[in-house]
Design an enzyme around this catalytic site. Structure first.
Site, PDB file in Angstrom:
ATOM      1  N   ARG A   1       0.858  -1.176   0.000  1.00 35.05           N
ATOM      2  CA  ARG A   1       0.000   0.000   0.000  1.00 35.05           C
ATOM      3  C   ARG A   1       0.903   1.239   0.000  1.00 35.05           C
ATOM      4  NH1 ARG A   1       1.855   1.579   4.154  1.00 35.05           N
ATOM      5  NH2 ARG A   1       0.866   3.602   3.857  1.00 35.05           N
TER       6      ARG A   1
ATOM      7  N   GLN B   1      -2.721   1.988  10.320  1.00 33.98           N
ATOM      8  CA  GLN B   1      -1.446   2.114   9.610  1.00 33.98           C
ATOM      9  C   GLN B   1      -0.470   3.016  10.357  1.00 33.98           C
ATOM     10  OE1 GLN B   1      -4.487   2.364   8.153  1.00 33.98           O
ATOM     11  NE2 GLN B   1      -4.441   1.784   5.986  1.00 33.98           N
TER      12      GLN B   1
ATOM     13  N   ALA C   1       0.904   5.264  -2.001  1.00 36.13           N
ATOM     14  CA  ALA C   1       0.838   5.665  -3.405  1.00 36.13           C
ATOM     15  C   ALA C   1       2.094   5.321  -4.203  1.00 36.13           C
ATOM     16  CB  ALA C   1       0.517   7.158  -3.504  1.00 36.13           C
TER      17      ALA C   1
ATOM     18  N   ARG D   1      -7.162  -0.299  -6.848  1.00 38.21           N
ATOM     19  CA  ARG D   1      -7.356   0.765  -5.845  1.00 38.21           C
ATOM     20  C   ARG D   1      -7.656   2.051  -6.609  1.00 38.21           C
ATOM     21  NH1 ARG D   1      -4.888   0.437  -0.890  1.00 38.21           N
ATOM     22  NH2 ARG D   1      -6.459   1.997  -0.314  1.00 38.21           N
TER      23      ARG D   1
ATOM     24  N   ASN E   1      -6.174  11.891   0.652  1.00 35.03           N
ATOM     25  CA  ASN E   1      -5.251  11.126   1.489  1.00 35.03           C
ATOM     26  C   ASN E   1      -6.085  10.257   2.421  1.00 35.03           C
ATOM     27  OD1 ASN E   1      -2.487  10.521   2.225  1.00 35.03           O
ATOM     28  ND2 ASN E   1      -2.893  11.563   4.148  1.00 35.03           N
ATOM     29  N   LYS E   2      -5.413   9.499   3.243  1.00 41.24           N
ATOM     30  CA  LYS E   2      -6.090   8.569   4.145  1.00 41.24           C
ATOM     31  C   LYS E   2      -7.175   9.272   4.956  1.00 41.24           C
ATOM     32  CE  LYS E   2      -5.520   5.044   4.363  1.00 41.24           C
ATOM     33  NZ  LYS E   2      -6.285   4.004   3.642  1.00 41.24           N
TER      34      LYS E   2
ATOM     35  N   ASP F   1      -2.647  10.438  -2.049  1.00 40.14           N
ATOM     36  CA  ASP F   1      -2.923   9.386  -3.018  1.00 40.14           C
ATOM     37  C   ASP F   1      -3.326   9.955  -4.372  1.00 40.14           C
ATOM     38  OD1 ASP F   1      -3.117   6.426  -1.692  1.00 40.14           O
ATOM     39  OD2 ASP F   1      -3.425   8.012  -0.224  1.00 40.14           O
TER      40      ASP F   1
END
Length: 356
Positions: free
Chosen positions: A54, A196, A56, A90, A247-248, A237
């Protein structure tokens, strides 16, 4: 150790280009450091979707190497179908599509060996880009916060070596601060629902010997409000042409809190994460990973049996909450009005220093 790499087969001298992908299974960290050898594209797609690999930049490399793997192992018609599935594994992360498209173009021009050569260039460019981002990021922090030699920084998700090939993006900047003796402390948001930050970022910070704390995501606002953080560093990302950044999930909330507290908020990502074809954040597809990741953790149910859950994997931080975007080629001064699409000295790539 590399997060992801191409391993030549034992008979590669007789059959140039043959090999397989080796990657760290990030679902097992921090308990076990295990590397997976990937010989089949469907196994790679599964590894991407379950987040064994995982981040980017790492996804870009995985996409490119996946094309090379398909080209050597599958008939042309089956390879094309498998590559199309890989590209969509993804949807939010633009680097995955970039890696696939780069190697696929080489495959169509010159065959399987050309695809592998292109994929290895994507890998090597990522390594160089991360080094450049660490330099630009630390320099940008010096300019933004000139009165503090050493800094406490906050980050969310994982943007270190595990998210790239070797060095990382935002956490790569943190690592350089640490090496330079300029890091007081790193604060890692746990990053629900798969942790994460707590699992991966904390593991990387510990391995580098940096001082750090893990906080629950909802503690970021009060931590920033109390004045103990000098800067926020996050990855991306996908970055839209106007600077809006996916982003996350949880990044948007951190950006809001940083703006309220007057703390600089920097996005650190390679040029390849900028998507000129996406005009703004509204056009970014947000991956929903299904409710199971929220209702269960490592196989243990944490909600009532009949509970339903929403699980957007990413959110979008509007450009007006971002101080600067740091890439391998430039620092985009968002506060000054520059965007990734701007043609100004502050936003224009420096040709002599690009990694391509």
């Amino acid at each position: 150790m590399r997060t992801i790499d191409w391993i030549p087969a034992d008979d590669a001298e007789r059959e140039p280009g043959r090999g397989f992908i080796r990657l760290v299974d990030q679902t097992l960290l921090p308990d076990s450091l295990v590397e997976l050898d990937i010989h089949d594209l469907d196994v790679l797609v599964d590894a991407i979707q379950r987040l064994a690999v995982r981040g980017a930049p790492a996804l870009g490399v995985a996409g490119a190497l996946g094309v090379a793997l398909a080209a050597q192992n599958l008939p042309a018609d089956l390879a094309r179908q498998a590559i199309a599935e890989l590209r969509e594994a993804r949807p939010t992360a633009v680097n995955l599509a970039y890696g696939v498209d780069t190697a696929l173009a080489a495959l169509e021009r010159g065959g399987a060996l050309a695809a592998l050569e292109a994929a290895l260039r994507v890998r090597d460019a990522d390594i160089a880009a991360c080094v450049a981002m660490a330099e630009r990021g630390t320099d940008a922090l010096t300019r933004l916060i000139p009165d503090r030699a050493a800094l406490t920084v906050l980050t969310i998700c994982n943007t270190g070596a595990l998210a790239a090939v070797e060095h990382g993006t935002a956490l790569g900047v943190v690592a350089k601060l640490h090496r330079d003796g300029r890091l007081v402390r790193a604060i890692a948001c746990e990053t629900r629902p798969l942790l994460q930050g707590a699992r991966l970022t904390a593991w990387e910070l510990g391995r580098m010997g940096a001082s750090y704390d893990v906080i629950v995501d909802s503690a970021a606002a009060i931590t920033l409000a109390r004045g103990g953080v000098d800067a926020v560093l996050v990855g991306a990302d996908r970055i839209a042409a106007n600077g809006d950044t996916a982003n996350k999930i949880g990044t948007f909330a951190v950006a809001l809190a940083a703006a309220r507290a007057g703390v600089p908020f920097l996005v650190v990502a390679p040029e390849t994460t900028i998507d000129p074809a996406t005009p703004n954040g509204d056009a970014i597809e947000i991956e929903d990973r299904g409710g199971a990741e929220v209702r269960f953790f490592r196989g243990v149910r944490v909600t009532p049996p009949d509970a339903t859950a929403l699980n957007p994997a990413f959110d979008v931080t509007p450009a007006d909450l971002i101080t600067a975007i740091v890439t391998d080629a430039r620092v985009i001064d968002v506060v000054a009005g520059d965007t990734p699409a701007s043609d100004t000295p502050a936003a224009r790539p420096v040709a002599a220093e690009t990694t391509e």
